[in-house]
Design a protein around this motif. Sequence first.
Motif: not given
Length: 134
Positions: A7-14, A41-46, A62-69, A71-72
């Motif tokens: 399980i990971y969390t990130s902030r969406p960008f754009g 689970i997604c929303r504008a801030d999470l 996960l390695a691909r997600i870490l390279q995906d801009d 996700h912040v």
Amino acid sequence: MHLTQLIYTSRPFGFDESVLDNILLSARANNGRRDITGALICRADLFMQLLEGEREAVTATLARILQDDRHVDVAVVHCGDAPERLFPTWTMRDDPPQSWMWTQDEVRAGAARNATAAEVLAIFRRLAAQPRAA
């Protein structure tokens, strides 16, 4: 095979609906090929995502997600072996956050990052027990 849940969390960008649609389309196609299941689970801030499958496939995802801009501030909240899949029929279930989850103020204050592995697993277990939102 050892089943791994991550399980990971990130902030969406754009973030907007088209970005989310593109994430879900690619996740479902890629996950189907790699025998990965899970939920987003997604929303504008999470973004909070559970991935489950063979450890090597999950960590490669996960390695691909870490390279995906899109996700912040990606942070792994939980990674470990699991006795069974929570989302066995979903290459990627998507649901809005439930009313019992964190408020925007709580997310801004770090609720997702400060949650324990048990707390985030409980969120996904509760989600898995509910019918998918229409």
